[in-house]
Design an enzyme around this catalytic site. Structure first.
Site, PDB file in Angstrom:
ATOM      1  N   VAL A   1       0.830  -1.208   0.000  1.00  0.00           N
ATOM      2  CA  VAL A   1       0.000   0.000   0.000  1.00  0.00           C
ATOM      3  C   VAL A   1       0.871   1.268   0.000  1.00  0.00           C
ATOM      4  CG1 VAL A   1      -1.906   1.204   1.119  1.00  0.00           C
ATOM      5  CG2 VAL A   1      -1.800  -1.277   1.249  1.00  0.00           C
TER       6      VAL A   1
ATOM      7  N   ARG B   1      11.023  -0.907   7.454  1.00  0.00           N
ATOM      8  CA  ARG B   1      12.031  -1.623   8.249  1.00  0.00           C
ATOM      9  C   ARG B   1      13.418  -1.537   7.613  1.00  0.00           C
ATOM     10  NH1 ARG B   1       8.623  -6.720   9.749  1.00  0.00           N
ATOM     11  NH2 ARG B   1       8.448  -6.598   7.500  1.00  0.00           N
TER      12      ARG B   1
ATOM     13  N   LYS C   1      -7.076  -1.872   9.559  1.00  0.00           N
ATOM     14  CA  LYS C   1      -8.377  -2.225  10.172  1.00  0.00           C
ATOM     15  C   LYS C   1      -8.208  -2.841  11.548  1.00  0.00           C
ATOM     16  CE  LYS C   1      -7.199  -5.231   6.810  1.00  0.00           C
ATOM     17  NZ  LYS C   1      -7.076  -5.150   5.379  1.00  0.00           N
TER      18      LYS C   1
ATOM     19  N   GLY D   1      -1.458 -15.377  -4.622  1.00  0.00           N
ATOM     20  CA  GLY D   1      -1.245 -14.140  -3.874  1.00  0.00           C
ATOM     21  C   GLY D   1      -2.515 -13.567  -3.266  1.00  0.00           C
TER      22      GLY D   1
ATOM     23  N   GLU E   1      -2.514 -14.869   2.513  1.00  0.00           N
ATOM     24  CA  GLU E   1      -1.201 -14.742   3.169  1.00  0.00           C
ATOM     25  C   GLU E   1      -0.626 -16.135   3.427  1.00  0.00           C
ATOM     26  OE1 GLU E   1       0.037 -11.780   4.233  1.00  0.00           O
ATOM     27  OE2 GLU E   1      -1.711 -10.586   3.668  1.00  0.00           O
TER      28      GLU E   1
ATOM     29  N   ASP F   1     -10.411 -10.950  10.124  1.00  0.00           N
ATOM     30  CA  ASP F   1     -10.253  -9.751   9.288  1.00  0.00           C
ATOM     31  C   ASP F   1     -11.623  -9.151   8.947  1.00  0.00           C
ATOM     32  OD1 ASP F   1      -8.567  -8.074   7.303  1.00  0.00           O
ATOM     33  OD2 ASP F   1     -10.125  -8.969   6.051  1.00  0.00           O
TER      34      ASP F   1
ATOM     35  N   LYS G   1     -13.458  -5.361  10.090  1.00  0.00           N
ATOM     36  CA  LYS G   1     -14.133  -4.412   9.187  1.00  0.00           C
ATOM     37  C   LYS G   1     -15.600  -4.221   9.587  1.00  0.00           C
ATOM     38  CE  LYS G   1     -11.115  -5.993   5.496  1.00  0.00           C
ATOM     39  NZ  LYS G   1     -11.050  -6.941   4.382  1.00  0.00           N
TER      40      LYS G   1
HETATM   41  N1  LIG Z   1      -2.383  -5.017   0.904  1.00  0.00           N
HETATM   42  C1  LIG Z   1      -3.635  -4.652   0.752  1.00  0.00           C
HETATM   43  O1  LIG Z   1      -4.248  -4.879  -0.287  1.00  0.00           O
HETATM   44  C2  LIG Z   1      -4.352  -3.928   1.863  1.00  0.00           C
HETATM   45  C3  LIG Z   1      -5.704  -3.558   1.689  1.00  0.00           C
HETATM   46  C4  LIG Z   1      -6.349  -2.839   2.693  1.00  0.00           C
HETATM   47  C5  LIG Z   1      -5.675  -2.520   3.840  1.00  0.00           C
HETATM   48  N2  LIG Z   1      -4.368  -2.915   3.995  1.00  0.00           N
HETATM   49  C6  LIG Z   1      -3.687  -2.541   5.230  1.00  0.00           C
HETATM   50  O2  LIG Z   1      -2.610  -1.694   4.916  1.00  0.00           O
HETATM   51  C7  LIG Z   1      -1.558  -1.888   5.840  1.00  0.00           C
HETATM   52  C8  LIG Z   1      -0.277  -2.212   5.072  1.00  0.00           C
HETATM   53  O3  LIG Z   1      -0.484  -3.396   4.325  1.00  0.00           O
HETATM   54  P1  LIG Z   1       0.537  -3.849   3.173  1.00  0.00           P
HETATM   55  O4  LIG Z   1      -0.152  -4.947   2.438  1.00  0.00           O
HETATM   56  O5  LIG Z   1       1.048  -2.694   2.429  1.00  0.00           O
HETATM   57  O6  LIG Z   1       1.693  -4.505   4.062  1.00  0.00           O
HETATM   58  P2  LIG Z   1       3.155  -4.905   3.622  1.00  0.00           P
HETATM   59  O7  LIG Z   1       3.266  -5.016   2.147  1.00  0.00           O
HETATM   60  O8  LIG Z   1       3.569  -6.045   4.465  1.00  0.00           O
HETATM   61  O9  LIG Z   1       4.018  -3.625   4.050  1.00  0.00           O
HETATM   62  C9  LIG Z   1       4.237  -3.294   5.382  1.00  0.00           C
HETATM   63  C10 LIG Z   1       5.311  -2.230   5.442  1.00  0.00           C
HETATM   64  O10 LIG Z   1       5.510  -1.876   6.807  1.00  0.00           O
HETATM   65  C11 LIG Z   1       6.906  -1.862   7.067  1.00  0.00           C
HETATM   66  N3  LIG Z   1       7.138  -2.173   8.471  1.00  0.00           N
HETATM   67  C12 LIG Z   1       6.884  -3.321   9.132  1.00  0.00           C
HETATM   68  N4  LIG Z   1       7.288  -3.212  10.415  1.00  0.00           N
HETATM   69  C13 LIG Z   1       7.804  -1.968  10.541  1.00  0.00           C
HETATM   70  C14 LIG Z   1       8.386  -1.269  11.618  1.00  0.00           C
HETATM   71  N5  LIG Z   1       8.532  -1.830  12.805  1.00  0.00           N
HETATM   72  N6  LIG Z   1       8.790  -0.011  11.400  1.00  0.00           N
HETATM   73  C15 LIG Z   1       8.684   0.584  10.182  1.00  0.00           C
HETATM   74  N7  LIG Z   1       8.121  -0.054   9.142  1.00  0.00           N
HETATM   75  C16 LIG Z   1       7.710  -1.292   9.308  1.00  0.00           C
HETATM   76  C17 LIG Z   1       7.520  -2.900   6.144  1.00  0.00           C
HETATM   77  O11 LIG Z   1       8.874  -2.597   5.970  1.00  0.00           O
HETATM   78  P3  LIG Z   1       9.834  -3.474   5.012  1.00  0.00           P
HETATM   79  O12 LIG Z   1       9.267  -3.331   3.616  1.00  0.00           O
HETATM   80  O13 LIG Z   1      11.157  -2.813   5.122  1.00  0.00           O
HETATM   81  O14 LIG Z   1       9.783  -4.877   5.513  1.00  0.00           O
HETATM   82  C18 LIG Z   1       6.663  -2.691   4.884  1.00  0.00           C
HETATM   83  O15 LIG Z   1       7.220  -1.674   4.079  1.00  0.00           O
HETATM   84  C19 LIG Z   1      -2.028  -3.000   6.790  1.00  0.00           C
HETATM   85  O16 LIG Z   1      -2.616  -2.413   7.919  1.00  0.00           O
HETATM   86  C20 LIG Z   1      -3.075  -3.704   5.966  1.00  0.00           C
HETATM   87  O17 LIG Z   1      -4.049  -4.354   6.772  1.00  0.00           O
HETATM   88  C21 LIG Z   1      -3.706  -3.599   3.034  1.00  0.00           C
END
Ligand SMILES: NC(=O)c1ccc[n+]([C@@H]2O[C@H](COP(=O)([O-])OP(=O)(O)OC[C@H]3O[C@@H](n4cnc5c(N)ncnc54)[C@H](OP(=O)(O)O)[C@@H]3O)[C@@H](O)[C@H]2O)c1
Length: 436
Positions: A15, A46, A107, A189, A192, A203, A207
């Site tokens: 995101v 990270r 969420k 994909g 998870e 989840d 919501k």
């Molecule tokens: N993916 C979707 O389609 C989707 C849809 C709706 C809502 N969401 C929500 O959006 C949020 C992000 O989801 P995502 O899918 O983008 O997750 P993601 O791809 O796993 O990305 C998470 C990011 O957070 C970083 N991170 C993790 N721990 C950290 C820390 N301690 N300090 C700083 N950064 C940290 C990671 O860093 P690194 O990259 O360096 O590991 C990564 O860049 C979640 O709350 C999810 O529920 C996602």
């Protein structure tokens, strides 16, 4: 043109990088609609040196969450890390405490800590927005908070988890069992590596709790969501449902009941349901999400679209940023947080409806009589009953039934009467039939 809205983004995964790409791709249009530019100032994740496919050179890298939240050159902090607690919550508290706007797609955090964060936002008169936290790109938070603001909503329900919907609709299409379709969802994909939150309904429960609060003007009650996942649904249930005119979907349903003293009772449930072919939710297949809201003046409204993915979710995050840039910042949960009603839970046993119940039983005489006797003793009236042929080794058979309309407590009682019976070789599965 006014000063730019300066943002910091924490989390540069699916995101986070999606938001950066959107702000680059649609820069001019976003600026025109927001009335000012939206500029990324600082970012973090990270691993600093990971290749993320976006150019991060123009932005300051800030490792420390507290420092990120309190930077003088940042107006809004965008949290895209995830997790109900930990760094995301630290960042949320620090940003709001510093009077910054706070936008999140998280969420889990909003479901668990949304009330605390909304209270802090109100005290600090800061924006708190989370359109992307529910159903990805579908503008359902805005839809309920603003579009249906003039309505009394009585029921909000929908397909809130794309992983489960993909698995169930693929089971339906291919006839394959749950485990095979879960593996396929992971390979494509859509699920998870650790799919528990999705397939156990957690989840969707996050919501639903958020939607109920916005739609009904009630305090978030995530603990109050009664949740069952899809792991117990078999290919044979789906085939049986099909023969009866239904599809199986994981549906979150929140209902608000009026009480004589003017207060309300809230019932929130996530569980697999039988959805009639003619219902709009039956046509929702694959990883799509859909939400239905029933208003006293607007009638039935259907919101449908991509519930996840970098682009749809980024679209929702940036929509919140545009609102903030315009100065359009309302109460995050539709009414001021101090006025949200704390609701007593409605008795689920009082739900009146029809149910599908599947038993797996030993293949011997008298078993069917035992089941129908339990139904009779619990006042459950059976509309139709289907007994499937023996399985290959002749050890067990499946008996499925659909009940006439009645209170759910009767079905619960019937299942309790049969609990521990040696005739049942596996726990029964009861699924409600979704009302039109
Ligand atoms: N993916 C979707 O389609 C989707 C849809 C709706 C809502 N969401 C929500 O959006 C949020 C992000 O989801 P995502 O899918 O983008 O997750 P993601 O791809 O796993 O990305 C998470 C990011 O957070 C970083 N991170 C993790 N721990 C950290 C820390 N301690 N300090 C700083 N950064 C940290 C990671 O860093 P690194 O990259 O360096 O590991 C990564 O860049 C979640 O709350 C999810 O529920 C996602």
């Amino acid at each position: 043109m006014a000063e730019p809205l300066r943002i910091a983004i924490s989390g540069l995964g699916t995101v986070g990088t999606g938001v950066i790409r959107l702000l680059e791709t649609n820069r001019d249009m976003v600026e025109r609609r927001a009335g000012r530019a939206i500029e990324v100032v600082a970012v973090n994740a990270r691993e600093r040196h990971k290749d993320r496919g976006v150019d991060l050179a123009p932005y300051a890298w800030v490792d420390d969450m507290q420092a990120m939240a309190t930077r003088a050159d940042v107006d809004v902090v965008v949290e895209l890390v995830g997790g109900s607690d930990g760094p995301a919550l630290t960042l949320a508290r620090a940003a709001l405490d510093a009077g910054k706007g706070f936008v999140t797609a998280n969420k889990a955090m909003v479901a668990h800590h949304g009330m605390e964060l909304a209270e802090l936002a109100a005290i600090k008169q800061a924006a708190f927005a989370f359109e992307a936290a529910v159903a990805g790109g579908i503008p359902v938070v805005k839809g309920l908070r603003e579009g249906t603001a003039a309505n009394a909503l009585t029921r909000i329900y929908g397909i809130l988890n794309g992983t489960c919907n993909y698995i169930l609709s693929e089971m339906e299409r291919t006839g394959a069992d749950f485990d095979a379709m879960l593996r396929e969802a992971q390979e494509k994909g859509y699920a998870e590596a650790d799919p528990e939150f999705d397939i156990e309904g957690v989840d969707a429960a996050h919501k639903l709790a958020i939607l109920a609060a916005i739609g009904f003007g009630t305090r978030i009650d995530f603990e109050g969501v009664r949740t069952a996942g899809i792991t117990t649904v078999r290919a044979s249930d789906i085939a049986q449902a099909d023969a009866l005119g239904y599809v199986v979907r994981l549906v979150g349903v929140a209902t608000l009941e009026d009480r004589a003293d003017g207060s309300h009772r809230l019932l929130q449930r996530v569980r697999p349901c039988l959805v009639p072919f003619r219902h709009p939710l039956a046509a929702v297949t694959g990883p799509t999400n859909a939400v239905v809201a029933e208003g006293d003046f607007a009638g039935r409204l259907l919101f449908q679209g991509a519930g996840a993915g970098d682009k749809p979710t980024a679209s929702a995050v940036v929509a919140d940023l545009i609102d903030i840039a315009r100065g359009q910042v309302g109460a995050p949960f539709s009414v001021p947080v101090g006025q949200l009603e704390a609701c007593v839970e409605a008795d689920p046993g009082e739900r009146v409806g029809r149910d599908y119940i599947r038993f797996t039983v030993a293949d011997r005489p008298g078993v069917l009589a035992e089941i129908t006797a339990a139904m009779r003793d619990a006042d459950v009236s059976i509309e139709s009953l289907i007994q499937r042929g023996r399985d290959r080794d002749g050890g067990e058979v499946q008996v499925a039934m659909v009940t006439h309309e009645g209170p759910e407590r009767c079905v619960t009682k019937a299942l309790a009467l049969l609990e521990g019976s040696p005739s049942l070789t596996a726990p029964p599965l009861a699924m409600p039939i979704l009302k039109d």
